[in-house]
Motif scaffolding. Structure first.
Motif, short mmCIF file in Angstrom:
data_model
loop_
_atom_site.label_atom_id
_atom_site.label_comp_id
_atom_site.label_asym_id
_atom_site.label_seq_id
_atom_site.Cartn_x
_atom_site.Cartn_y
_atom_site.Cartn_z
N GLU A 1 0.61 -7.49 7.50
CA GLU A 1 -0.65 -6.94 7.24
C GLU A 1 -1.40 -8.20 6.64
O GLU A 1 -0.76 -8.81 5.44
CB GLU A 1 -0.24 -5.79 6.53
N ASP A 22 -4.67 -1.00 10.31
CA ASP A 22 -4.42 -0.20 9.08
C ASP A 22 -5.50 -0.52 8.05
O ASP A 22 -5.29 -1.13 7.07
CB ASP A 22 -2.98 -0.69 8.54
N ASP A 56 -0.74 -5.50 11.09
CA ASP A 56 -1.44 -4.45 10.67
C ASP A 56 -3.08 -5.22 10.22
O ASP A 56 -2.94 -6.23 9.44
CB ASP A 56 -0.99 -3.88 9.53
CO CO Z 1 0.39 -1.28 6.85
#
Ligand code: CO
Ligand code: XUL
Length: 437
Positions: A268, A339, A296
């Motif tokens: 991420e 995300d 992400d």
């Molecule tokens: Co995440």
């Protein structure tokens, strides 16, 4: 299917000159880059938790985002409606994947049995919506961090009863992910970490975490779940020190516990920056170690310095990311999961469209630019040339382990001063700017 987002139409590609805010300027699913469609390269997913359960809550006040479809009905009816709206959104946006936590789609019941029953009910609806729309599940996961029982961690909790509860939740979440054809399953550390070593047995907690993941691997084999297991590194938040700190820490943990063959990583962007790495550093580390499975996609804010989970719009970020993804062979089971959450003041459903359109266009541009960089090969040629000495006789002897310090001393004495060479960083940065336009 009842429409909740009536005023919003399907988002179409209108090209870079379009001034329509509800159109893609760059993301054109069927357009090809390096012989593959943009849709197949980017594999965008919408995350259910931020986009459909996010309320804009912050430490100074409650949520600001009130969704009309959730009002005036009980929580299960609201959950059903929310799932229906989400699939309407995925379809109008034209993404092919979604991601969820167990507790996002089905509110937790009074008991574990009731929670499981509620989840089954919502999974049946999700299955129907997936088949009606063709939208697939990128990955599923379990929320092992929101309920107060997990305040001291899940698999790293000092109380084995909490470990067992978390195990039960993961078992069920894995089953429903399999039921929905999920291509992966993510283990983000949640509250696996600590606030103070004064009350923590770190070694024991890490051994328990490894035991927990081993059980998950065993269960995956027992039920024949084929999805890719992933760990999502994060250095802090919610705990001061999270065990899955960064890609390298996760790698060491997997190697130590003989789990490396069973897990890859979900990187991420904002977690990388919290670890004081760049997003592309984490991606490159994962790619170099055959651990890069999924991303992400989001960004942080340098001035705030916490996990702001903003939508990705920075072209440098998307170019660097896609340059690494392309050279690593592209996504197999993974993709780009947003995300990311709309800001607290972005209270309209329309804001969800703007946010995702912006993120998708930024990655589409990143892909196009990175594809050109790969095709032209100028950066690669520079790097190859910089390391060319390693293909020479002595370079090869060193790499193949055929010489030791003694032979190298003799060589250095004979060679004399090697003479340093410029790294040409400014030239390369200027060259990158030739591509980003
Ligand atoms: Co995440
Ligand atoms: C938290 C985070 C999670 C995981 C899934 O920072 O990124 O939403 O992606 O549990």
């Amino acid at each position: 299917m009842r429409e909740f987002l009536k005023t919003l139409k399907k988002i179409r590609h209108e090209g870079p000159d379009s001034k329509n805010p509800l159109a893609f300027k760059h993301y054109n699913p069927n357009e090809k880059a390096l012989g593959k469609s943009m849709a197949d390269h980017l594999r965008f997913a919408v995350c259910f938790w931020h986009s459909f359960k996010g309320t804009g809550v912050d430490p100074f006040g409650p949520g600001t985002i009130i969704r009309a479809w959730e009002q005036g009905v009980d929580e299960m009816k609201a959950a059903e409606r929310t799932l229906r709206v989400a699939f309407e959104f995925f379809t109008k946006l034209g993404v092919r994947f979604w991601c969820f936590h167990d507790r996002d789609i089905a509110p937790e019941g009074q008991t574990l049995a009731e929670s499981n029953k509620r989840l089954d009910h919502m999974v049946a609806l999700a299955k129907k919506l997936q088949s009606d729309t063709g939208v697939k599940l990128l990955w599923g996961t379990a929320n092992l961090f929101a309920n107060r029982r997990y305040m001291s961690g899940a698999s790293t909790n000092p109380d084995p009863r909490v470990f067992a509860y978390a195990a039960a939740q993961v078992k069920k979440a894995m089953e429903v992910t399999q039921e929905l054809g999920g291509q992966g399953y993510v283990f983000w550390g949640g509250r696996e970490g600590y606030e103070t070593l004064l009350n923590t047995n770190m070694k024991r907690e890490l051994d328990h975490m490894a035991r927990f993941l081993r059980m998950a691997v065993d269960y995956r084999k027992a039920i024949g779940f084929k999805g890719q297991f992933m760990i999502e590194p994060k250095p802090k938040e919610p705990t001061k020190h999270q065990y899955d700190f960064d890609a390298a820490a996760c790698h060491a943990f997997l190697l130590k516990n003989d789990l490396a063959g069973d897990f890859k990583l979900n990187i991420e962007a904002n977690h990388a920056t919290l670890a004081t790495h760049t997003f592309h550093h984490e991606l490159q580390y994962a790619a170099d170690n055959a651990l890069l499975a999924s991303i992400d996609a989001n960004r942080g804010d340098l001035l705030l310095g916490w996990d702001t989970d903003q939508f990705p719009v920075d072209l440098y970020d998307t170019v660097y990311a896609m340059y690494i993804v392309l050279r690593a062979g592209g996504f197999k089971t993974g993709g780009l999961n947003f995300d990311a959450k709309v800001r607290r003041q972005s209270i309209d459903p329309e804001d969800l469209f703007h946010a995702h359109i912006g993120g998708m266009d930024a990655f589409a541009r990143g892909l196009k630019i990175a594809a050109k960089m790969v095709k032209d090969g100028r950066f690669q040629a520079f790097v190859d040339q910089r390391y060319a000495g390693w293909s020479g006789a002595m370079g090869q002897k060193i790499e193949k382990g055929r010489v030791g310090l003694k032979e190298l001393e003799a060589y250095a004495l004979k060679q004399g001063e090697p003479g340093p060479r410029s790294g040409r960083q400014e030239l390369l940065e200027n060259m990158l700017n030739e591509y980003i336009r």
